[in-house]
Design an enzyme around this catalytic site. Structure first.
Site, short mmCIF file in Angstrom:
data_model
loop_
_atom_site.label_atom_id
_atom_site.label_comp_id
_atom_site.label_asym_id
_atom_site.label_seq_id
_atom_site.Cartn_x
_atom_site.Cartn_y
_atom_site.Cartn_z
CD1 TRP A 276 18.24 6.56 7.61
CD2 TRP A 276 16.58 7.11 6.21
NE1 TRP A 276 17.16 6.94 8.36
CE2 TRP A 276 16.13 7.29 7.54
CE3 TRP A 276 15.71 7.40 5.17
CZ2 TRP A 276 14.85 7.73 7.85
CZ3 TRP A 276 14.43 7.84 5.47
CH2 TRP A 276 14.00 8.00 6.79
CE LYS B 99 15.20 4.43 9.84
NZ LYS B 99 14.05 3.58 10.00
CB THR C 11 -3.06 -2.14 1.01
OG1 THR C 11 -3.37 -2.21 2.40
CG2 THR C 11 -3.51 -0.81 0.47
CD GLU D 254 -2.68 2.66 0.19
OE1 GLU D 254 -2.25 2.26 -0.92
OE2 GLU D 254 -2.30 2.19 1.26
P1 ADP Z 1 0.35 -3.78 -2.06
O1 ADP Z 1 0.77 -2.91 -0.91
O2 ADP Z 1 -0.98 -4.41 -1.91
O3 ADP Z 1 1.40 -4.72 -2.54
P2 ADP Z 1 0.46 -1.52 -3.85
O4 ADP Z 1 0.61 -1.70 -5.30
O5 ADP Z 1 -0.57 -0.57 -3.39
O6 ADP Z 1 0.11 -2.91 -3.33
O7 ADP Z 1 1.84 -1.15 -3.22
C1 ADP Z 1 2.30 0.17 -3.30
C2 ADP Z 1 3.76 0.23 -2.97
O8 ADP Z 1 4.53 -0.44 -3.94
C3 ADP Z 1 4.31 1.62 -2.97
O9 ADP Z 1 4.05 2.28 -1.75
C4 ADP Z 1 5.80 1.37 -3.17
O10 ADP Z 1 6.45 1.02 -1.97
C5 ADP Z 1 5.79 0.17 -4.06
N1 ADP Z 1 6.00 0.57 -5.46
C6 ADP Z 1 5.10 0.72 -6.41
N2 ADP Z 1 5.66 1.07 -7.58
C7 ADP Z 1 6.99 1.15 -7.35
C8 ADP Z 1 8.14 1.46 -8.16
N3 ADP Z 1 8.04 1.75 -9.44
N4 ADP Z 1 9.34 1.46 -7.55
C9 ADP Z 1 9.47 1.16 -6.26
N5 ADP Z 1 8.44 0.84 -5.46
C10 ADP Z 1 7.22 0.84 -5.99
#
Ligand code: ADP
Length: 542
Positions: free
Chosen positions: A444, A439, A185, A330
């Protein structure tokens, strides 16, 4: 009593065996890094992946070794993945958009032994290779004629290296829980964390992804994964497309609107997937040129929230169905997809768009809940938001090396770090990442909702909302905007536009105009950088 059915381990090379036997002639079309469009079939892919496996084994690589790739989406990259998995070694995708120091850190953490690299990234690898002591060999994904002069010791041209194998090889045998792939990640805060997929999780995830409630792809589809193979396991498409026998179109190094459009058009792509920033470019290109999308039926958009206007444009102007999806590295990565259940299928116009702003529901294989800080389940009422937690056979059980253990609990729930609510039909909506939520006076405020709203203004190209310090309310929202070229909306105009569409106390206290909003290596808005940039920003009311 045990059932009397066959043991048939879920191994990734079975996917490519199936594709080569049932969909042998289906094409994989790639825009090569050298330039030309090249074509192969699933039968070719299997033959070449077997050669990769044979060749890797001859070099001495074995079960569990990490074989890195730093490459665009091409047929060669795909066969390198399948060849690696075929001997029980582990493909490890490196994101070239990370800082070189981060790449070095990740490679050392994973102890990569070998690297398949595209021509584009040879100069980058020349700078870092000596800092990765485990790295024994670099294989440049090109032929002899295009092999560059390089300072890299032990660098070989892929095609020459591959030609030394005859393909008379059988996939190695091992159990289905064997590690297959690895992806870190981005680690916008703290060190990157390694996710280690297994053969079983990859195969199950591909089956989940293919199903009609999810991506719904079949042998009749032409699938173009624009999402890079180095981002979150390519959203499973490197496995689900061959599993369903879809024709594959691999966009290679050119990710601009024109290049993407060209492949969508000439290869008659019916299904594609990528993050919103990519589609912003394509839509802009379409608007400038007046071109249409006659073949494209479906686009999956995720990675960050898909703006409502984007869904609207795809559907209304181009007759392309948008599937909003959410996931994480993940989770292999699919977590939820916004296909329609009967309860919502009849909706039209803005009522349908309301539902499509949600990230959809969890397919079979993903369990999902939202909890408060005391780990109590929250109701599925479409408004009570809390921590989003998930579990399933393609969800990580821990990070490689044991980092982040606090995100996993004893019942197997993984705390995603996202804040969300779920409605009565199971549709989940992300309101924020826990660390981005504002916050204000103990309540929120969802930054994603505000961003979506600002983006609906016709003069806004991009928008980000961050919390800035406030003496009374702790934090208040600041809207950061990139204006469309030639447009000049004022602060007052934008705030007036948003008024009445969200709770009054959610309205941003101020608007800042910038030329550019910083993005992470996976195309997300880099809020940490923005918060740093605006940390001394004084709100007008203060
Ligand atoms: P990285 O953390 O490496 O950029 P990831 O793709 O694993 O890659 O990131 C996952 C995160 O991306 C999720 O936990 C979320 O916060 C965000 N995310 C993914 N898809 C969406 C979506 N459709 N809308 C909002 N947030 C999203």
């Amino acid at each position: 009593m045990l059932g009397l059915m066959q043991e048939w381990p879920l191994l990734c090379h079975k996917i490519i065996d199936h594709a080569a036997s049932q969909h042998a002639g289906r094409e994989i079309v790639s825009r090569s890094v050298e330039g030309p469009i090249v074509r192969m079939t699933y039968a070719d892919l299997r033959t070449r992946a077997l050669k990769v496996a044979q060749r890797l084994e001859r070099e001495g690589y074995k079960l569990g070794d990490r074989i890195a790739t730093m490459a665009w989406n091409t047929g060669r990259h795909l066969e390198a993945w399948y060849g690696t998995m075929g001997i029980g070694a582990v493909y490890h995708t490196l994101n070239p958009r990370l800082f070189p120091e981060q790449i070095v850190w990740i490679m050392n953490h994973a102890e990569d032994k070998c690297l398949f690299v595209d021509l584009t990234f040879v100069p980058l690898v020349e700078k870092i290779a000596s800092k990765v002591p485990s790295l024994k060999q670099v294989i440049v994904l090109t032929d002899k004629a295009h092999m560059p002069e390089t300072s890299l010791a032990n660098a070989v041209a892929y095609e020459e290296w591959l030609a030394e194998a005859d393909g008379d090889f059988a996939w190695r045998e091992f159990e289905e829980r064997t590690a297959a792939g690895m992806c870190y990640t981005s680690g916008t805060t703290g060190e990157p964390k390694g996710v280690l997929y297994s053969h079983r999780s990859n195969v199950l995830h591909a089956m989940i992804a293919c199903a009609p409630n999810a991506m719904g792809i079949s042998a009749r589809d032409v699938v173009m994964p624009v999402v890079p193979m180095f981002h979150a396991n390519a959203w499973g498409l490197a496995q689900s497309a061959p599993m369903s026998g879809s024709k594959l179109v691999m966009p290679g190094p050119r990710m601009d609107g024109e290049a993407i459009y060209e492949l969508l058009d000439t290869e008659k792509v019916s299904f594609t997937a990528a993050v919103p920033t990519v589609w912003l470019m394509l839509l802009q290109y379409l608007e400038e040129t007046g071109k249409k999308l006659p073949y494209l039926k479906k686009v999956v958009i995720g990675g960050s929230a898909c703006p409502r206007v984007m869904t609207e444009k795809f559907q209304q102007n181009y007759d392309v169905e948008v599937i909003h999806a959410w996931g994480m590295t993940e989770m292999s990565p699919l977590g939820s997809l916004g296909t329609m259940k009967p309860e919502y299928a009849g909706l039209e116009g803005s009522a349908r768009l309301d539902i499509q702003e949600k990230q959809g529901f969890a397919p079979f294989g993903v369990e999902m809940k939202v909890t408060n800080d005391e780990n109590e389940d929250l109701p599925w009422d479409g408004k009570t938001f809390g921590r989003l937690k998930v579990r399933g056979p393609a969800v990580a059980s821990s990070y490689y090396g044991g980092a982040g253990a606090e995100q996993f609990d004893e019942q197997g729930w993984f705390d995603t770090g996202d804040v969300a609510h779920i409605d009565r039909y199971g549709y989940m909506q992300i309101t924020d990442r826990a660390k981005d939520v504002i916050k204000s006076g103990g309540e929120w405020i969802s930054t994603i909702d505000l961003e979506n709203l600002a983006l609906a203004h016709p003069d806004v190209a991009e928008a980000a909302v961050i919390g800035v310090r406030h003496s009374k309310w702790d934090e208040r929202p600041l809207l950061v905007v990139v204006r469309k070229p030639g447009k000049n909306p004022s602060r007052e105009e934008l705030l007036a536009f948003m008024q009445g569409k969200v709770a009054k106390w959610w309205l941003p206290d101020d608007v800042a105009f910038v030329d550019e909003i910083p993005h992470t290596a996976t195309g997300k808005i880099q809020k940490t950088t923005l918060r740093e940039q605006f940390k001394d920003h004084r709100l007008p009311m203060e």
